[in-house]
Design an enzyme around this catalytic site. Structure first.
Site, PDB file in Angstrom:
ATOM      1  N   GLY A 141       0.528  -4.942   0.996  1.00 29.35           N
ATOM      2  CA  GLY A 141      -0.615  -5.021  -0.099  1.00 29.35           C
ATOM      3  C   GLY A 141      -0.429  -5.772  -1.374  1.00 29.35           C
ATOM      4  N   ALA A 185       0.804  -1.043  -0.005  1.00 26.24           N
ATOM      5  CA  ALA A 185      -0.047  -0.098  -0.068  1.00 26.24           C
ATOM      6  C   ALA A 185       0.870   1.199   0.077  1.00 26.24           C
ATOM      7  CB  ALA A 185      -0.614  -0.112   1.274  1.00 26.24           C
ATOM      8  N   GLU A 227      -0.900  -9.190  -0.686  1.00 29.65           N
ATOM      9  CA  GLU A 227      -2.076  -9.415  -0.401  1.00 29.65           C
ATOM     10  C   GLU A 227      -2.988  -9.378  -1.805  1.00 29.65           C
ATOM     11  OE1 GLU A 227      -1.890  -6.306   2.562  1.00 29.65           O
ATOM     12  OE2 GLU A 227      -2.699  -7.908   4.007  1.00 29.65           O
ATOM     13  N   GLU A 285       4.600  -5.318   7.175  1.00 29.49           N
ATOM     14  CA  GLU A 285       3.882  -4.000   7.705  1.00 29.49           C
ATOM     15  C   GLU A 285       4.340  -3.822   9.142  1.00 29.49           C
ATOM     16  OE1 GLU A 285       2.520  -6.339   6.090  1.00 29.49           O
ATOM     17  OE2 GLU A 285       1.061  -5.513   4.558  1.00 29.49           O
TER      18      GLU A 285
HETATM   19  N1  CO8 Z   1       4.640   3.201  -0.929  1.00 27.63           N
HETATM   20  C1  CO8 Z   1       5.197   4.384  -1.268  1.00 27.63           C
HETATM   21  N2  CO8 Z   1       6.379   4.375  -1.993  1.00 27.63           N
HETATM   22  C2  CO8 Z   1       7.060   3.332  -1.810  1.00 27.63           C
HETATM   23  C3  CO8 Z   1       6.684   2.176  -1.438  1.00 27.63           C
HETATM   24  C4  CO8 Z   1       5.385   1.996  -0.723  1.00 27.63           C
HETATM   25  N3  CO8 Z   1       5.003   1.029  -0.351  1.00 27.63           N
HETATM   26  N4  CO8 Z   1       7.446   1.360  -1.697  1.00 27.63           N
HETATM   27  C5  CO8 Z   1       8.474   1.979  -2.503  1.00 27.63           C
HETATM   28  N5  CO8 Z   1       8.096   3.309  -2.607  1.00 27.63           N
HETATM   29  C6  CO8 Z   1       8.701   3.986  -3.275  1.00 27.63           C
HETATM   30  C7  CO8 Z   1      10.034   4.670  -2.539  1.00 27.63           C
HETATM   31  O1  CO8 Z   1       9.906   5.516  -1.621  1.00 27.63           O
HETATM   32  C8  CO8 Z   1      11.108   5.180  -3.529  1.00 27.63           C
HETATM   33  O2  CO8 Z   1      10.456   6.573  -4.008  1.00 27.63           O
HETATM   34  P1  CO8 Z   1      11.565   7.985  -3.921  1.00 27.63           P
HETATM   35  O3  CO8 Z   1      12.404   7.562  -5.108  1.00 27.63           O
HETATM   36  O4  CO8 Z   1      10.732   8.833  -4.215  1.00 27.63           O
HETATM   37  O5  CO8 Z   1      12.184   8.172  -2.646  1.00 27.63           O
HETATM   38  C9  CO8 Z   1      10.718   4.453  -4.818  1.00 27.63           C
HETATM   39  O6  CO8 Z   1       9.306   3.801  -4.549  1.00 27.63           O
HETATM   40  C10 CO8 Z   1      11.854   3.392  -4.869  1.00 27.63           C
HETATM   41  O7  CO8 Z   1      11.819   2.665  -3.883  1.00 27.63           O
HETATM   42  P2  CO8 Z   1      13.313   2.436  -3.181  1.00 27.63           P
HETATM   43  O8  CO8 Z   1      14.208   3.463  -3.424  1.00 27.63           O
HETATM   44  O9  CO8 Z   1      13.043   1.995  -1.654  1.00 27.63           O
HETATM   45  O10 CO8 Z   1      13.813   0.943  -3.944  1.00 27.63           O
HETATM   46  P3  CO8 Z   1      14.848  -0.039  -3.328  1.00 27.63           P
HETATM   47  O11 CO8 Z   1      15.032  -0.973  -4.480  1.00 27.63           O
HETATM   48  O12 CO8 Z   1      15.708   0.586  -2.476  1.00 27.63           O
HETATM   49  O13 CO8 Z   1      13.795  -0.840  -2.129  1.00 27.63           O
HETATM   50  C11 CO8 Z   1      11.791  -1.906  -1.293  1.00 27.63           C
HETATM   51  C12 CO8 Z   1      12.817  -1.596  -2.455  1.00 27.63           C
HETATM   52  C13 CO8 Z   1      12.611  -2.901  -0.471  1.00 27.63           C
HETATM   53  C14 CO8 Z   1      10.764  -2.633  -1.769  1.00 27.63           C
HETATM   54  C15 CO8 Z   1      11.454  -0.674  -0.551  1.00 27.63           C
HETATM   55  O14 CO8 Z   1      10.956   0.198  -1.390  1.00 27.63           O
HETATM   56  C16 CO8 Z   1      10.502  -1.041   0.582  1.00 27.63           C
HETATM   57  O15 CO8 Z   1      10.910  -1.633   1.694  1.00 27.63           O
HETATM   58  N6  CO8 Z   1       9.377  -0.457   0.295  1.00 27.63           N
HETATM   59  C17 CO8 Z   1       8.128  -0.581   1.291  1.00 27.63           C
HETATM   60  C18 CO8 Z   1       7.560  -1.974   1.401  1.00 27.63           C
HETATM   61  C19 CO8 Z   1       6.669  -2.106   2.378  1.00 27.63           C
HETATM   62  O16 CO8 Z   1       6.765  -1.718   3.734  1.00 27.63           O
HETATM   63  N7  CO8 Z   1       5.278  -2.374   2.162  1.00 27.63           N
HETATM   64  C20 CO8 Z   1       4.495  -2.624   3.153  1.00 27.63           C
HETATM   65  C21 CO8 Z   1       3.587  -1.281   2.821  1.00 27.63           C
HETATM   66  S1  CO8 Z   1       2.048  -1.184   4.153  1.00 27.63           S
HETATM   67  C22 CO8 Z   1       0.922  -2.062   3.526  1.00 27.63           C
HETATM   68  O17 CO8 Z   1       1.262  -2.476   2.269  1.00 27.63           O
HETATM   69  C23 CO8 Z   1      -0.482  -2.539   4.123  1.00 27.63           C
HETATM   70  C24 CO8 Z   1      -0.369  -1.658   5.323  1.00 27.63           C
HETATM   71  C25 CO8 Z   1      -1.788  -2.422   6.245  1.00 27.63           C
HETATM   72  C26 CO8 Z   1      -2.124  -1.147   7.044  1.00 27.63           C
HETATM   73  C27 CO8 Z   1      -3.763  -1.295   7.209  1.00 27.63           C
HETATM   74  C28 CO8 Z   1      -4.318   0.058   7.550  1.00 27.63           C
HETATM   75  C29 CO8 Z   1      -5.931  -0.172   7.975  1.00 27.63           C
END
Ligand code: CO8
Length: 257
Positions: free
Chosen positions: A108, A65, A111, A131
């Site tokens: 997400g 997400a 999921e 998460e």
């Molecule tokens: N959301 C927003 N932006 C993201 C996300 C994300 N999930 N993942 C990556 N991006 C963005 C980064 O911020 C980056 O943007 P910018 O260039 O502007 O800084 C761009 O995508 C490229 O990402 P990275 O530079 O981080 O790329 P890497 O190759 O270094 O790393 C990873 C890749 C390991 C996938 C890393 O991006 C990462 O860890 N991403 C987040 C993964 C994560 O934690 N996902 C779970 C999100 S929470 C969710 O899905 C459900 C939440 C449920 C909540 C319930 C509430 C009711």
């Protein structure tokens, strides 16, 4: 119709949806949800489409997400709006939906892949529910669908540590149906979708609905449900044609009747 976050291609009776937010590794924001619901609604109603493939980029199916969109939300925002409940509609899509996963399928993204009927993945695919590292828990079905797919031990491991599992581990655990080479991912997924789209649509949709019941019901309820669907297929011309073709040693000509 053009979409901001999705690409659509059709090949015969197969539609291919590509998540297209490369700048955010296909993170799922509210625009993706709105567009996915609209597009799947159209594909559901389109008699020319028999199956759908959902894919992302080589680097990411979807990295979760959109954290930037969620970051400032408060409890009342997410609770009153029942944040994420719209994603359940994707799981309710009635035609076959195959996830073709390369790279990250996290949070997400994992999921969403699990809402599809089965997952075909490349060797580079990585699945996880990270998460916990953000101070939250999965909110689009991860604790439920992952547990049913891979069992309690591995689901607990992934949800509590936030670690990723590679395609090999995901296949051994039962999350992934097939692993293919990167360059064959879309080809293999489309070939599977084409094959499915060539069968009787009523039988295909009932098979999907019945397998999905196994996730939700007791065994006896599920068996009864399956049997009733099976009975109902004897009211179709496709059942007569399918069985006659087998006996005549010819290819069936299904008419979706
Ligand atoms: N959301 C927003 N932006 C993201 C996300 C994300 N999930 N993942 C990556 N991006 C963005 C980064 O911020 C980056 O943007 P910018 O260039 O502007 O800084 C761009 O995508 C490229 O990402 P990275 O530079 O981080 O790329 P890497 O190759 O270094 O790393 C990873 C890749 C390991 C996938 C890393 O991006 C990462 O860890 N991403 C987040 C993964 C994560 O934690 N996902 C779970 C999100 S929470 C969710 O899905 C459900 C939440 C449920 C909540 C319930 C509430 C009711």
């Amino acid at each position: 119709m053009t979409y901001e976050t999705l690409l659509l291609e059709t090949r015969g009776r197969v539609a291919i949806i590509t998540l297209n937010r490369p700048q955010a590794l296909n993170a799922l924001n509210s625009t993706v949800l709105i567009e996915m619901r609209q597009l799947l609604g159209e594909l559901q109603a389109d008699a020319g489409i028999g199956a759908v493939v959902l894919t992302g980029s080589e680097k990411a199916f979807a990295a979760g997400a959109d954290i930037k969109e969620m970051q400032s939300l408060e409890f009342v925002d997410v609770f009153l709006g029942d944040f994420f409940c719209g994603w359940e509609e994707i799981a309710g899509f009635r035609k076959p939906l195959i996830a073709a996963v390369s790279g990250f399928a996290l949070g997400g993204g994992c999921e969403l892949a699990m809402m599809c009927d089965f997952i075909i993945a490349t060797k580079t695919a990585k699945f996880g529910q990270p998460e916990i590292t953000l101070g939250v828990i999965p909110g689009m079905g991860g604790t439920q669908r992952l547990t049913r797919a891979v069992g309690k031990a591995k689901a607990m491991d992934l949800c509590l540590t936030g670690r990723m599992m590679d395609a090999q581990e995901a296949e051994s655990a039962g999350l992934v149906a097939r692993i293919v080479d990167q360059e064959r991912l879309l080809e293999e997924a489309v070939a599977a979708a084409e094959k499915i789209a060539g069968f009787s649509q009523a039988a295909v949709m009932m098979a999907k609905e019945s397998v999905n019941r196994a996730f939700e019901q007791t065994l006896s309820e599920g068996l009864r449900f399956e049997r009733r669907l099976f009975h109902s297929l004897f009211a179709t011309e496709d059942q007569k044609e399918g069985m006659a073709a087998f006996i005549d040693k010819r290819k069936p000509a299904f008419k979706n009747r």
